[in-house]
Design a protein around this motif. Sequence first.
Motif, PDB file in Angstrom:
ATOM      1  N   GLY A 252       5.568  45.010  41.180  1.00 20.27           N
ATOM      2  CA  GLY A 252       5.379  45.076  39.735  1.00 20.27           C
ATOM      3  C   GLY A 252       5.068  43.743  39.104  1.00 20.27           C
ATOM      4  N   THR A 253       5.013  42.676  39.927  1.00 17.61           N
ATOM      5  CA  THR A 253       4.652  41.350  39.420  1.00 17.61           C
ATOM      6  C   THR A 253       3.387  40.861  40.124  1.00 17.61           C
ATOM      7  OG1 THR A 253       5.820  39.981  41.060  1.00 17.61           O
ATOM      8  CG2 THR A 253       7.128  40.883  39.236  1.00 17.61           C
ATOM      9  N   SER A 254       2.958  39.664  39.761  1.00 21.71           N
ATOM     10  CA  SER A 254       1.789  39.063  40.411  1.00 21.71           C
ATOM     11  C   SER A 254       2.114  38.562  41.809  1.00 21.71           C
ATOM     12  CB  SER A 254       1.267  37.895  39.569  1.00 21.71           C
ATOM     13  OG  SER A 254       2.244  36.866  39.502  1.00 21.71           O
ATOM     14  N   CYS A 255       3.407  38.430  42.111  1.00 14.28           N
ATOM     15  CA  CYS A 255       3.877  37.950  43.421  1.00 14.28           C
ATOM     16  C   CYS A 255       3.377  36.549  43.742  1.00 14.28           C
ATOM     17  CB  CYS A 255       3.488  38.933  44.537  1.00 14.28           C
ATOM     18  SG  CYS A 255       4.247  40.556  44.340  1.00 14.28           S
ATOM     19  N   ILE A 256       3.290  35.733  42.727  1.00 12.34           N
ATOM     20  CA  ILE A 256       2.914  34.331  42.911  1.00 12.34           C
ATOM     21  C   ILE A 256       3.704  33.494  41.901  1.00 12.34           C
ATOM     22  CG2 ILE A 256       0.908  34.481  41.342  1.00 12.34           C
ATOM     23  CD1 ILE A 256      -0.531  32.492  43.178  1.00 12.34           C
ATOM     24  N   ASN A 257       4.193  32.359  42.335  1.00 12.57           N
ATOM     25  CA  ASN A 257       4.921  31.409  41.475  1.00 12.57           C
ATOM     26  C   ASN A 257       6.190  32.016  40.873  1.00 12.57           C
ATOM     27  OD1 ASN A 257       2.695  29.596  41.813  1.00 12.57           O
ATOM     28  ND2 ASN A 257       1.642  30.605  40.101  1.00 12.57           N
ATOM     29  N   LEU A 258       6.838  32.900  41.581  1.00 18.37           N
ATOM     30  CA  LEU A 258       8.043  33.511  41.033  1.00 18.37           C
ATOM     31  C   LEU A 258       9.198  32.505  41.037  1.00 18.37           C
ATOM     32  CD1 LEU A 258       7.901  37.128  42.502  1.00 18.37           C
ATOM     33  CD2 LEU A 258       6.891  36.222  40.400  1.00 18.37           C
ATOM     34  N   GLU A 259      10.203  32.761  40.207  1.00 17.04           N
ATOM     35  CA  GLU A 259      11.315  31.815  40.060  1.00 17.04           C
ATOM     36  C   GLU A 259      12.040  31.594  41.380  1.00 17.04           C
ATOM     37  OE1 GLU A 259      14.056  29.126  38.896  1.00 17.04           O
ATOM     38  OE2 GLU A 259      12.169  29.712  37.915  1.00 17.04           O
ATOM     39  N   GLU A 260      12.171  32.648  42.178  1.00 18.83           N
ATOM     40  CA  GLU A 260      12.832  32.482  43.475  1.00 18.83           C
ATOM     41  C   GLU A 260      12.050  31.529  44.383  1.00 18.83           C
ATOM     42  OE1 GLU A 260      14.159  36.449  41.847  1.00 18.83           O
ATOM     43  OE2 GLU A 260      12.275  35.328  41.954  1.00 18.83           O
ATOM     44  N   THR A 261      10.732  31.568  44.279  1.00 17.18           N
ATOM     45  CA  THR A 261       9.909  30.632  45.060  1.00 17.18           C
ATOM     46  C   THR A 261      10.236  29.201  44.669  1.00 17.18           C
ATOM     47  OG1 THR A 261       8.106  32.194  45.419  1.00 17.18           O
ATOM     48  CG2 THR A 261       7.546  29.851  45.486  1.00 17.18           C
ATOM     49  N   HIS A 262      10.252  28.926  43.370  1.00 15.56           N
ATOM     50  CA  HIS A 262      10.575  27.572  42.902  1.00 15.56           C
ATOM     51  C   HIS A 262      11.979  27.167  43.350  1.00 15.56           C
ATOM     52  CE1 HIS A 262       7.144  26.433  40.363  1.00 15.56           C
ATOM     53  NE2 HIS A 262       7.035  27.722  40.071  1.00 15.56           N
ATOM     54  N   GLU A 263      12.919  28.105  43.325  1.00 16.99           N
ATOM     55  CA  GLU A 263      14.291  27.761  43.712  1.00 16.99           C
ATOM     56  C   GLU A 263      14.388  27.458  45.212  1.00 16.99           C
ATOM     57  OE1 GLU A 263      17.737  26.464  42.518  1.00 16.99           O
ATOM     58  OE2 GLU A 263      16.517  27.593  41.077  1.00 16.99           O
ATOM     59  N   ILE A 264      13.595  28.150  46.014  1.00 21.06           N
ATOM     60  CA  ILE A 264      13.583  27.842  47.450  1.00 21.06           C
ATOM     61  C   ILE A 264      13.022  26.450  47.684  1.00 21.06           C
ATOM     62  CG2 ILE A 264      12.442  28.419  49.633  1.00 21.06           C
ATOM     63  CD1 ILE A 264      12.887  31.351  48.991  1.00 21.06           C
ATOM     64  N   VAL A 265      11.990  26.068  46.931  1.00 23.85           N
ATOM     65  CA  VAL A 265      11.470  24.701  47.052  1.00 23.85           C
ATOM     66  C   VAL A 265      12.561  23.698  46.687  1.00 23.85           C
ATOM     67  CG1 VAL A 265       9.765  23.040  46.203  1.00 23.85           C
ATOM     68  CG2 VAL A 265       9.084  25.415  46.627  1.00 23.85           C
ATOM     69  N   ARG A 266      13.309  23.980  45.614  1.00 20.86           N
ATOM     70  CA  ARG A 266      14.404  23.078  45.219  1.00 20.86           C
ATOM     71  C   ARG A 266      15.469  22.991  46.309  1.00 20.86           C
ATOM     72  NH1 ARG A 266      14.440  26.565  40.169  1.00 20.86           N
ATOM     73  NH2 ARG A 266      12.626  25.791  39.014  1.00 20.86           N
ATOM     74  N   LEU A 267      15.791  24.129  46.909  1.00 17.05           N
ATOM     75  CA  LEU A 267      16.783  24.145  47.972  1.00 17.05           C
ATOM     76  C   LEU A 267      16.313  23.329  49.172  1.00 17.05           C
ATOM     77  CD1 LEU A 267      18.937  27.049  49.232  1.00 17.05           C
ATOM     78  CD2 LEU A 267      17.453  25.891  50.863  1.00 17.05           C
ATOM     79  N   LEU A 268      15.051  23.521  49.581  1.00 16.31           N
ATOM     80  CA  LEU A 268      14.520  22.762  50.715  1.00 16.31           C
ATOM     81  C   LEU A 268      14.492  21.270  50.394  1.00 16.31           C
ATOM     82  CD1 LEU A 268      11.596  25.066  51.914  1.00 16.31           C
ATOM     83  CD2 LEU A 268      13.915  24.894  52.843  1.00 16.31           C
ATOM     84  N   ARG A 269      14.164  20.934  49.144  1.00 16.39           N
ATOM     85  CA  ARG A 269      14.187  19.528  48.730  1.00 16.39           C
ATOM     86  C   ARG A 269      15.607  18.963  48.901  1.00 16.39           C
ATOM     87  NH1 ARG A 269      11.620  16.173  44.544  1.00 16.39           N
ATOM     88  NH2 ARG A 269      12.970  14.355  44.297  1.00 16.39           N
TER      89      ARG A 269
END
Length: 584
Positions: A252-269
């Motif tokens: 139901g979304t665009s499946c790109i740049n979702l908040e969970e994606t950004h949070e995973i980048v923060r976690l990996l950082r």
Amino acid sequence: MTQSPLQECSREIIGKKLLDHLAVIYPNEDGDRLAQQLMHVMRLDEDCQSPLPHKNLWDETDVVVITYGNTILSEKQHPLKALHHFLKTHFTMLINSVHILPFFPYSSDDGFAVVDYKQVHPKLGDWSDVLRISTDFHLMADLVINHCSAQHEWFINFQQGKSPGADYFFVVDPNENLSGVVRPRTTPLLRAVSNGSSSKCVWCTFGHDQIDLDFRNPQVLLEMVDIIRLYLDMGVRIFRLDAVAFLWKKIGTSCINLEETHEIVRLLRTLIEHADPNTVIITETNIPNRENLSYFGNANEAHWIYNFSLPPLLVNSLVSGNCRHLKNWLMSMPPAQNGTTYFNFIASHDGIGLRPVEGLLSDDEQEALIQTMENFGGQISWRALDDGNKKPYEINISLFDALRGTTAGEDEWQIDRFICAHAIMLALEGVPAFYLHSLVGTTNDYQRMLEHGHNRAINRRQWQESELNQKLKDPTTHHFKVFGQLRHLIKLRREQPAFHPNATQFTLHLGDQIFAFWRQSMNRRQSIFCLNNISDAPQTIPLSSLNLIGTDCWKDLVSDRIYEDMLGTVTLEPYQTLWITNRW
């Protein structure tokens, strides 16, 4: 890259940070247990360090070369050894970082369909070759995080209903409404496969040989962190998160740049910088400019982001003879916070992306650019739209051929135009990166494109080291001329504090034929006025338009010309670059 000073760290501090990330990504999981697992896999329960925030790990001496592991071939040694020898022979004291594109066993997409993340492709060499390169250069490697090969053990296990892998892939009901999903390709999004005794549809953002991983399963995250730990042990210091924008999916979304994606980048950082505070993360997000900028976060996601709008806008300026759009874009780019910066490139293993200029170039301007590139031997790759139609996604062409001429056709200014493009890249705010083929002036490889059956192969030539060395020694070749001029500019750049990736930058307005900007060192002692004639006709401007301080002595670093008459004029020949500075 420079070293980061450390501040005190403890397991409690890192554990609290991880819990904050995990509460966003996995609100229904046992955060304490998962945090402990992540710390153990990354070995943070043994050794934990913490960098100071907003610390620049780079300076004006940082220059990157991008290459495949088998771009340089030799009959005497494996490709990675040949590459290492070539880099040391030609680039010592010139380039200090190397991005080796995926060097793992793979099944397609020239490495980006990874079969085994933990092995070096045996045709390239082994981990000892990678380690040797990492002792002489800062090593950037790809974490192909969104998907793996259909031949990976995980996917084979998925098809058999076995672990690990049985629940590692994103499965979706084909009857779901997926019309809003952003696609970078024209291939069908779903692939039907057998899964034990049943049939399921798996998600394939990039193609049916590249199966998307399902990060809703925390075990997938743990697998990737385990791979990151290995790469750190093998000398990787710059992690390129490939196609990371597509990581998290929600129907139901665009499946790109979702908040969970950004949070995973923060976690990996958080995990990576506490394991090694001198390590850099760069996100590969070939998307419209505003969305791309979001991956800086608040200096807590990517250290570097690709300046994806630069290649198409710069090529467009040089073939149209008008830099209006390039200037407007430059003025719109916010200064990167300390601790972050831009990754500037104008050529790569992929093509010249068109999505990053959506909203920047009109449809007619994009069409004129595409037509010009096709006239110079380029090919066009397409992506699927919601309505079933397709739209140009990228232009596949070597940069040297892309700058053969202008919209009016080929001309005699190809080398000058090509050098001007790189002079602009070198002077802009950010870390500059050269595709190895650009450094040596490689042209379109039509034979390789036909043999491999995809457009991107046009700019992925393989050189025999002996042949390329001979061309670089022969003054009659364009390879010699290009390499010599680029070496000169790189050496100059590395000596200028005003070219620090985070030094001040302002756009200058000197007409649509001169792309100009001003850089000032972080201690404010050095200024450099960067003037670039992006047209095929001479351009004259009054020096007074630069507001040069009369008490300083001004010199063009490129030509060594001294400017004493502040009321005089300066004429730039077609595609000439001036770096006028008060300190040298």
